[in-house]
Design a protein around this motif. Structure first.
Motif, short mmCIF file in Angstrom:
data_model
loop_
_atom_site.label_atom_id
_atom_site.label_comp_id
_atom_site.label_asym_id
_atom_site.label_seq_id
_atom_site.Cartn_x
_atom_site.Cartn_y
_atom_site.Cartn_z
N ALA A 107 0.82 -1.22 0.00
CA ALA A 107 0.00 0.00 0.00
C ALA A 107 0.85 1.27 0.00
CB ALA A 107 -0.92 0.01 1.22
N GLN A 108 2.17 1.12 0.16
CA GLN A 108 3.04 2.29 0.22
C GLN A 108 3.47 2.72 -1.18
OE1 GLN A 108 3.06 3.47 3.23
NE2 GLN A 108 2.06 1.59 3.91
N GLY A 109 4.25 3.80 -1.24
CA GLY A 109 4.82 4.23 -2.51
C GLY A 109 5.94 3.29 -2.90
N THR B 138 8.85 12.18 -8.97
CA THR B 138 7.83 11.16 -9.22
C THR B 138 6.44 11.64 -8.83
OG1 THR B 138 8.01 10.16 -7.00
CG2 THR B 138 9.54 9.37 -8.70
N ALA B 139 5.44 11.04 -9.48
CA ALA B 139 4.05 11.33 -9.14
C ALA B 139 3.72 10.83 -7.74
CB ALA B 139 3.12 10.69 -10.17
N ASP B 140 4.36 9.72 -7.33
CA ASP B 140 4.10 9.18 -5.99
C ASP B 140 4.52 10.16 -4.91
OD1 ASP B 140 2.94 6.87 -6.88
OD2 ASP B 140 4.52 5.51 -6.18
N GLN B 141 5.66 10.85 -5.11
CA GLN B 141 6.09 11.84 -4.11
C GLN B 141 5.06 12.97 -4.00
OE1 GLN B 141 7.43 15.12 -5.30
NE2 GLN B 141 7.35 15.85 -3.18
N GLY C 219 1.91 11.54 -2.32
CA GLY C 219 2.10 11.24 -0.90
C GLY C 219 2.12 12.47 -0.04
N MET C 220 2.79 13.52 -0.49
CA MET C 220 2.86 14.74 0.31
C MET C 220 1.56 15.53 0.25
SD MET C 220 6.83 15.94 0.00
CE MET C 220 8.09 14.79 0.59
N ALA C 221 0.90 15.51 -0.90
CA ALA C 221 -0.41 16.17 -0.99
C ALA C 221 -1.41 15.49 -0.08
CB ALA C 221 -0.90 16.16 -2.43
N ALA C 222 -1.39 14.16 -0.04
CA ALA C 222 -2.31 13.43 0.82
C ALA C 222 -2.06 13.75 2.29
CB ALA C 222 -2.17 11.93 0.57
N PHE C 223 -0.78 13.87 2.66
CA PHE C 223 -0.46 14.23 4.05
C PHE C 223 -1.02 15.60 4.40
CE2 PHE C 223 2.23 16.24 7.23
CZ PHE C 223 2.26 15.28 8.22
N VAL C 224 -0.79 16.57 3.54
CA VAL C 224 -1.28 17.94 3.79
C VAL C 224 -2.80 17.98 3.84
CG1 VAL C 224 -1.38 20.28 2.83
CG2 VAL C 224 0.79 19.02 2.82
N ALA D 148 -3.14 8.30 0.82
CA ALA D 148 -2.49 8.47 -0.48
C ALA D 148 -2.89 7.36 -1.43
CB ALA D 148 -0.97 8.47 -0.31
N ASN D 149 -3.01 7.71 -2.70
CA ASN D 149 -3.31 6.75 -3.75
C ASN D 149 -2.10 6.66 -4.67
OD1 ASN D 149 -4.59 5.04 -5.57
ND2 ASN D 149 -5.54 6.72 -6.70
N PHE D 150 -1.16 5.77 -4.33
CA PHE D 150 0.08 5.65 -5.08
C PHE D 150 -0.15 4.85 -6.36
CE2 PHE D 150 1.70 6.10 -0.64
CZ PHE D 150 2.38 7.30 -0.84
N THR D 151 0.53 5.26 -7.41
CA THR D 151 0.38 4.60 -8.72
C THR D 151 1.67 3.95 -9.20
OG1 THR D 151 0.89 6.66 -9.89
CG2 THR D 151 -1.44 6.20 -9.39
#
Length: 260
Positions: free
Chosen positions: A201-203, A239-242, A245-250, A255-258
């Motif tokens: 489920a992680q990046g 990367t899009a994952d970074q 991930g940071m947008a989801a935290f804020v 996070a929805n990693f791809t």
């Protein structure tokens, strides 16, 4: 690809690869090594697979070693080639960008322990036993065991285990740092899959780069390892994952990693 000696199941981005020769306690022969090599490359390239769990069929053994019946008639050249084959297969496992967890459900001896040590980390059942019995056969570990075990637990404990040919219980293996965590036998696979799904489920770009930094950093001087880590850290910011991930935290959401 269909396998004769392996079972492969993929669910929720986790591949469970089971060594399936229970009649011989899942012993490694040339045919099985070839299948493992193909399976590792197949899993590496499969976009649906994010994490791999490696285990053995039956209740007695993860992998009880290399097939002694096959080895008994080998010439020196044949034995050398067999060792190189085993090393090549296990290095393919070590170099996989995806995390691999060993679920050691019984005996992990000789080549079986070498296979487990090539995984990123190990969980084991409380009744598992590990060891390198090769010296009792007049030989020594040949699939990287002398190198990986010494790097993991230090040369003195590695020498004790390899020189004596003794098996040690899972509890001692955990105390020595070979095994990460122990579980009752009936819970081992479920607990391992739980961890695998959590990692999945992680990046996964970040996880893969972290694996790369740890693996290759161990062979570098410390400051070189720091520089390598910083370089990979920087690359991840493209990367899009970074960004996700940071947008989801804020935004206080999951996070929805791809993987991009």
């Amino acid at each position: 690809m269909e396998f004769k000696n392996l079972l492969l199941e993929v669910s929720e981005s986790v591949a469970t690869l089971t060594v399936n020769r229970p009649q011989s306690l899942n012993a490694l022969n040339s045919e099985l090594l070839n299948e493992l090599e193909c399976a590792f490359y197949q899993l590496e390239l499969d976009p649906e697979v994010k994490v791999v769990v490696l285990t053995g069929a039956g209740e007695k053994a993860f992998v009880a070693g290399a097939d002694i019946k096959e080895m008994a008639t080998m010439t020196p050249l044949g034995a050398h080639q067999f060792a190189l084959k085993g090393q090549r297969v296990l290095l393919a496992l070590e170099k996989m960008k995806k995390p691999v967890i060993a679920a050691v459900n019984g005996y992990a001896l000789g080549g079986g322990l070498e296979l487990a040590l090539a995984c990123d980390f190990l969980y084991a059942s409380e009744n598992a036993k590990i060891g390198f019995p090769e010296v009792t056969l007049g030989i020594m570990p040949g699939f990287g065991g002398t190198q990986n075990l010494a790097r993991l637990i230090g040369p003195k404990r590695a020498k004790e285990l390899i020189f004596s040919g003794k098996m040690i219980p899972a509890q001692k293996a955990e105390a020595w740092g070979v095994v990460n965590e122990l579980f009752p036998a009936q819970e081992l696979l479920a607990k391992t899959l739980e961890t695998a799904r959590g990692i999945a489920a992680q990046g996964l770009i970040g996880v893969g780069y972290a694996k790369d930094a740890i693996t290759h950093g161990l062979d570098m001087a410390k400051e070189d390892g720091f520089r390598y880590e910083a370089a990979l850290f920087g690359v991840l910011f493209g990367t899009a994952d970074q960004r996700e991930g940071m947008a989801a935290f804020v935004e206080k959401r999951k996070a929805n990693f791809t993987g991009n």
